[in-house]
Write an enzyme that holds these catalytic residues in place. Structure first.
Site, PDB file in Angstrom:
ATOM      1  N   GLY A 197     -27.448   3.688  -6.690  1.00 25.79           N
ATOM      2  CA  GLY A 197     -25.968   3.700  -7.006  1.00 25.79           C
ATOM      3  C   GLY A 197     -25.570   2.133  -6.238  1.00 25.79           C
ATOM      4  CB  ILE A 198     -25.677  -1.581  -5.684  1.00 25.28           C
ATOM      5  CG1 ILE A 198     -26.811  -1.437  -4.634  1.00 25.28           C
ATOM      6  CG2 ILE A 198     -24.813  -2.251  -5.020  1.00 25.28           C
ATOM      7  CD1 ILE A 198     -27.600  -2.649  -5.088  1.00 25.28           C
ATOM      8  N   GLY A 201     -18.494   3.134  -5.708  1.00 26.19           N
ATOM      9  CA  GLY A 201     -17.414   3.766  -5.277  1.00 26.19           C
ATOM     10  C   GLY A 201     -16.725   3.233  -5.662  1.00 26.19           C
ATOM     11  CB  CYS A 204     -18.007   0.391  -3.314  1.00 24.88           C
ATOM     12  SG  CYS A 204     -18.766  -1.253  -2.848  1.00 24.88           S
ATOM     13  CG  ASP A 243     -23.754   7.081  -2.619  1.00 25.41           C
ATOM     14  OD1 ASP A 243     -22.584   7.559  -2.274  1.00 25.41           O
ATOM     15  OD2 ASP A 243     -23.487   5.899  -1.829  1.00 25.41           O
ATOM     16  N   GLY A 266     -17.858  10.428  -1.831  1.00 24.49           N
ATOM     17  CA  GLY A 266     -16.527  10.558  -0.625  1.00 24.49           C
ATOM     18  C   GLY A 266     -15.206  10.426  -1.364  1.00 24.49           C
ATOM     19  CD1 TRP A 291     -12.360   3.864   7.163  1.00 26.92           C
ATOM     20  CD2 TRP A 291     -10.792   5.034   6.691  1.00 26.92           C
ATOM     21  NE1 TRP A 291     -12.139   4.801   7.503  1.00 26.92           N
ATOM     22  CE2 TRP A 291     -11.218   6.046   7.740  1.00 26.92           C
ATOM     23  CE3 TRP A 291      -8.979   6.059   6.402  1.00 26.92           C
ATOM     24  CZ2 TRP A 291     -10.998   6.597   8.589  1.00 26.92           C
ATOM     25  CZ3 TRP A 291      -8.899   6.770   7.611  1.00 26.92           C
ATOM     26  CH2 TRP A 291      -9.791   7.556   7.750  1.00 26.92           C
ATOM     27  N   GLY A 292     -13.234   3.017   2.809  1.00 26.23           N
ATOM     28  CA  GLY A 292     -15.137   3.254   2.775  1.00 26.23           C
ATOM     29  C   GLY A 292     -15.077   1.965   3.874  1.00 26.23           C
ATOM     30  NE  ARG A 303     -22.827  -1.174   6.803  1.00 24.59           N
ATOM     31  CZ  ARG A 303     -22.553  -0.560   5.470  1.00 24.59           C
ATOM     32  NH1 ARG A 303     -22.293  -0.495   5.093  1.00 24.59           N
ATOM     33  NH2 ARG A 303     -22.320   0.668   6.123  1.00 24.59           N
TER      34      ARG A 303
END
Length: 384
Positions: A197-198, A201, A204, A243, A266, A291-292, A303
């Site tokens: 999963g991208i 979310g 996201c 996800d 989440g 919050w993400g 990151r």
């Protein structure tokens, strides 16, 4: 440049066709147990969960309090890694220190060989040589690389370090991916499981910011095919974690039907009493902060290689409606998933993967998915 000959589809764009419900298909006979780590076909995995739900590697979600509650409910939490190594290790120890009390009833709690509650922990591909040993020493049962895009040499190097240092004793999941190429790359690198999963979310914004991702259904179906082919070729089964892209409980059932072994959530857990965020009363309704990890609030500077402010965000900061305690919510979700499986004629996830029949829905069919009737009470009149 290559364009795939398909439309990127979400979990909302499919429905399950009912199968034969036999006398064996009763709620008390449904087994939602799932493998959490890679294993040879025909052998038992080193880590299993009785409830195929795990909490996301997020500050607003996976606190020690939630980890204890979810392990007792049969799932597993991943303590977030966006903190100092010593603080994350302390959180892991706090969960492992809750010795699970014996129970005379059917007990689905996730426990290790010593009867301690199981807990996972998130790691990254930067400080893994320091973080992994500290988390292993603290007692973490399974680790997971945390990245919006896991198809990278950086994750392969992290997996190699864990494998060379600890062998099979320290399982490390990897991801996230959206196609079979990326799955095979991480599986070959030794991933204990792979997250799929991208950009799907609830918190996201990766797709909007970077233009990468894939509809969750399309991603799952592609990666499941690769997972099954890999198992046939190598004799090794690498579990898949769905996800993202999960807006309701029916989407969880759909993801499991498509071949996911367990689900990472989440928003679902952020709503609950056990999550670490504040509970706020806004316009007469209770909310929890959410919050993400890609948001500015998460302070996820490393990151992006920034020491000051982030150049851009891949997540947002907001609120989710408060939903009460974990036990009641997880039990309700388990009941819904079990009911779907019964309607499809399955009593365990392996059979559900094999026998589920799905059909794409049209735009018009999708409109009829939910009830839109507005109920009105008749006007009250006096008794005169």
């Amino acid at each position: 440049m290559k364009i795939l000959p398909e439309i990127s589809r979400t979990l909302s764009e499919y429905l399950l066709i009912p199968g034969l419900t036999t006398e064996d298909c009763t709620p008390d006979r449904v087994d939602l147990g799932a493998p959490l780590v890679r294993h040879r076909l025909g052998e038992e995995p080193g880590v299993r969960v009785a409830t195929p739900l795990v909490s996301a590697i997020m500050q607003a979600v996976s606190s020690p309090t939630l980890a204890v509650a979810l392990a007792r409910a049969g799932g597993l939490s991943f303590i977030h890694q966006n903190q100092r190594i010593e603080d994350q290790a302390a959180d892991v120890r706090a969960v492992k220190g809750h010795d699970h009390p014996a129970s005379g009833t059917d007990d689905r709690a996730s426990v290790d060989g010593e009867g301690r509650l199981r807990v996972g922990a998130g790691i990254n591909s930067r400080d893994f040589k320091d973080r992994v040993p500290a988390l292993v020493e603290a007692g973490a049962d399974v680790l997971c690389l945390d990245s919006s895009d896991g198809y990278s040499v950086h994750q392969a190097r992290t997996l190699e370090f864990a494998r060379e240092t600890y062998g099979e004793d320290v399982p490390v999941g990897a991801g996230n991916v959206v196609d079979g190429r990326a799955f095979r790359y991480l599986a070959d690198a030794g991933a204990a499981f792979v997250k799929v999963g991208i950009g799907g979310g609830a918190i996201c914004t990766t797709r909007a910011q970077k233009g990468i991702g894939r509809g969750q259904a399309s991603a799952l179906l592609d990666v499941v095919e690769a997972r099954d082919a890999y198992a046939q070729e190598t004799g090794v089964y690498v579990p898949l974690c769905c996800d993202g892209g999960l807006l309701n409980d029916s989407h969880m059932a759909m993801a499991l039907a498509m071949g996911a072994d367990f689900i990472m959530l989440g928003r679902y857990f952020a709503r609950l009493d056990e999550s670490p965020s504040r509970k706020l009363l806004i316009d007469g309704q209770w909310y929890k902060e959410y919050w993400g990890e890609g948001s500015l609030r998460a302070q996820n500077e490393a990151r992006y290689g920034q020491r000051g402010r982030m150049v851009f965000e891949e997540g947002v900061d907001g609120y989710v409606p408060y939903a009460g305690g974990l036990d009641d919510n997880v039990e309700r979700t388990r009941a819904k998933i079990a009911s779907t499986m019964i309607s499809c004629g399955s009593t365990n996830l392996r059979d559900f993967h094999r026998d589920a029949v799905l059909v794409p829905v049209s735009a018009e069919s999708f409109k009829q998915t939910g009830a839109e009737v507005q109920l009105r009470l008749p006007a009250l009149t006096s008794a005169e």
